[in-house]
Write an enzyme that holds these catalytic residues in place. Structure first.
Site, PDB file in Angstrom:
ATOM      1  CB  CYS A  70      -0.939  -0.018   1.218  1.00  0.00           C
ATOM      2  SG  CYS A  70      -2.153   1.292   1.178  1.00  0.00           S
ATOM      3  CB  THR A 122     -29.482  -2.809   6.793  1.00  0.00           C
ATOM      4  OG1 THR A 122     -28.959  -1.918   7.790  1.00  0.00           O
ATOM      5  CG2 THR A 122     -30.218  -2.011   5.729  1.00  0.00           C
ATOM      6  CB  THR A 143     -28.364   1.239  10.054  1.00  0.00           C
ATOM      7  OG1 THR A 143     -29.326   0.979   9.036  1.00  0.00           O
ATOM      8  CG2 THR A 143     -29.083   1.678  11.326  1.00  0.00           C
ATOM      9  CE1 TYR A 144     -25.796   7.545   7.677  1.00  0.00           C
ATOM     10  CE2 TYR A 144     -24.957   5.512   6.718  1.00  0.00           C
ATOM     11  CZ  TYR A 144     -24.729   6.715   7.353  1.00  0.00           C
ATOM     12  OH  TYR A 144     -23.446   7.101   7.669  1.00  0.00           O
ATOM     13  CD  GLU A 154     -27.116   1.854  -0.117  1.00  0.00           C
ATOM     14  OE1 GLU A 154     -28.088   1.436   0.543  1.00  0.00           O
ATOM     15  OE2 GLU A 154     -27.145   1.969  -1.361  1.00  0.00           O
TER      16      GLU A 154
END
Length: 444
Positions: free
Chosen positions: A94, A350, A338-339, A415
């Site tokens: 990386c 979810t 979560t939304y 998401e």
């Protein structure tokens, strides 16, 4: 070139990520405070922050943890902390993080020659190489013997337990962050190698950075994607309502089936840049499936026998005050994040999907929850998502645009970044659990 005739470098990439269009990264007013906080602590708003700010609640506790690891009082000198992070980032090729920490290392007074080869670094730092290699690729192989070799009275040079836990968390934190950097394909910063050019812009194409995988168009028919979302939502509801109970034996069988499923991930990539390779010992040592078929696999770690909540948290807090608290907050935030929406649907619970993702990653690392039905993983995680998750969690440097674009085709980029955060934190916790268990056994 400026009016004075001085060559001015020009950023090669537009936007922080090669996978996410820059227009999707528009910052809302609600995120301004967190970006100011980031700027004040780093002196810049880097690409990592600009992608993570899609989830400000997470970014806030991530920055606190990273600041404590690298800057606040602790057993390790600051330039050593950055060097340990460089060693960790190099394991996953990386260059983004190697360059970020190289800057921090030099600013903290580090010796420039250490960056050209491990043999210039102190023996004590080099003695971490075995642990670094195992933590990055096969943490289940870490035993109390590895700990003993570093901390027992005869060890030369000797690590204290407080120093070692600090180093372990830095390495595991950086390894998991490599998963995020590759999983979102962060573009090099404008001052990184490969991040700028002195050439004028070309109308046909910009030179591609060596860090970012080539763009491959993985988008398919969107109508299919919409159907996939409907099917997934239906399965989530069915699993939430399911009352069928399985015997413990059946639960173990389902775990083993999931664990030994063959998910291909290896893709041949170009050689990593020299600035990374010169800092890797045994570059051929990589992740291997926890349960290769036909071979004796290591014993599964039962979460009930050694868990973060019951064992790891208190050990970290004892050896490195406040760090257990910071890590715990980060795990909690990502688990509860979560939304209540999914793709084009609002008001969706979810939880079962997030839980399946977390437990699948732990399954890849050989950790089993007795009370979890691993059949749910197959129900909820489509194969293309499993390929992405396994690649990111186990071989992040193999992530490609195709792998990213093929899963969850109807979901927002935010998401997908959320999924990246779950992978990153689940991977971090899994690696820490194996090492903390080895430390616990050593201390007995």
């Amino acid at each position: 070139m400026s009016a004075e005739g001085v060559e001015v470098p020009r950023a090669l990439a537009s936007g922080p990520s090669a996978f996410i269009p820059a227009k999707e990264m528009l910052i809302g007013e609600t995120n301004q405070d967190i970006l100011i906080e980031s700027f004040l602590s780093l002196g810049r708003v880097d690409h990592l922050t600009m992608v993570m700010v899609l989830h400000p609640a997470y970014l806030s506790c991530f920055l606190r943890t990273q600041h404590a690891l690298l800057e606040l009082d602790g057993p390790l000198p600051r330039h050593w902390r950055h060097y340990i992070s460089i060693m960790a980032a190099a394991r996953h090729h990386c260059s983004y993080l190697v360059q970020q920490h190289s800057t921090g290392f030099l600013e903290a007074g580090g010796e420039e020659s250490w960056l050209s080869s491990l043999k210039h670094a102190p023996t004590k730092l080099c003695s971490l190489q075995t642990l670094n290699k195992l933590l990055a690729h096969r943490p289940w192989l870490i035993t109390q013997q590895h700990i003993q070799e570093l901390v027992c009275p005869g060890a030369e040079p000797r690590w204290s337990l407080a120093e070692l836990i600090h180093a372990v968390i830095l390495m595991a934190h950086t390894h998991s962050l490599c998963s995020f950097v590759w999983g979102c394909s962060l573009n090099p910063e404008p001052d990184h190698i490969g991040g700028y050019t002195f050439q004028p812009p070309s109308p046909c194409h910009l030179p591609r950075s060596p860090h970012s995988p080539a763009h491959e168009d993985g988008r398919q028919d969107l109508a299919d994607g919409a159907v996939e979302v409907e099917v997934l939502m239906k399965r989530m509801v069915e699993l939430q309502q399911q009352e069928e109970e399985y015997t413990q034996e059946e639960m173990v069988t389902r775990f083993e089936r999931e664990r030994s499923e063959s998910i291909p991930t290896a893709v041949v990539r170009g050689a990593p840049p020299d600035l990374v390779l010169c800092l890797v010992e045994e570059p051929e040592f990589r992740y291997e499936d926890f349960a290769p078929r036909g071979e004796q696999s290591p014993p599964t770690m039962r979460a009930q026998d050694y868990s973060w909540e019951d064992h790891g948290f208190s050990l970290v807090n004892r050896l490195l005050p406040d760090m257990g608290q910071l890590l715990d907050e980060k795990f909690q935030v990502v688990s509860n994040l979560t939304y209540n929406r999914m793709a084009m649907h609002e008001g969706v619970d979810t939880y079962t999907l997030r839980k399946a993702l977390w437990n699948y990653i732990h399954c890849l690392y050989g950790i089993r929850y007795d009370d979890y039905d691993y059949g749910s993983v197959n129900e909820l995680l489509e194969r293309s998502l499993k390929v992405f998750v396994k690649t990111m969690a186990c071989h992040p440097e193999q992530t490609t645009a195709r792998i990213y674009h093929t899963f969850w085709r109807h979901f927002r980029h935010s998401e997908k970044v959320h999924a990246n955060l779950i992978v990153m934190e689940a991977r971090l916790q899994a690696a820490l659990l194996y090492t903390l268990r080895a430390i616990t056994h050593y201390m007995r």
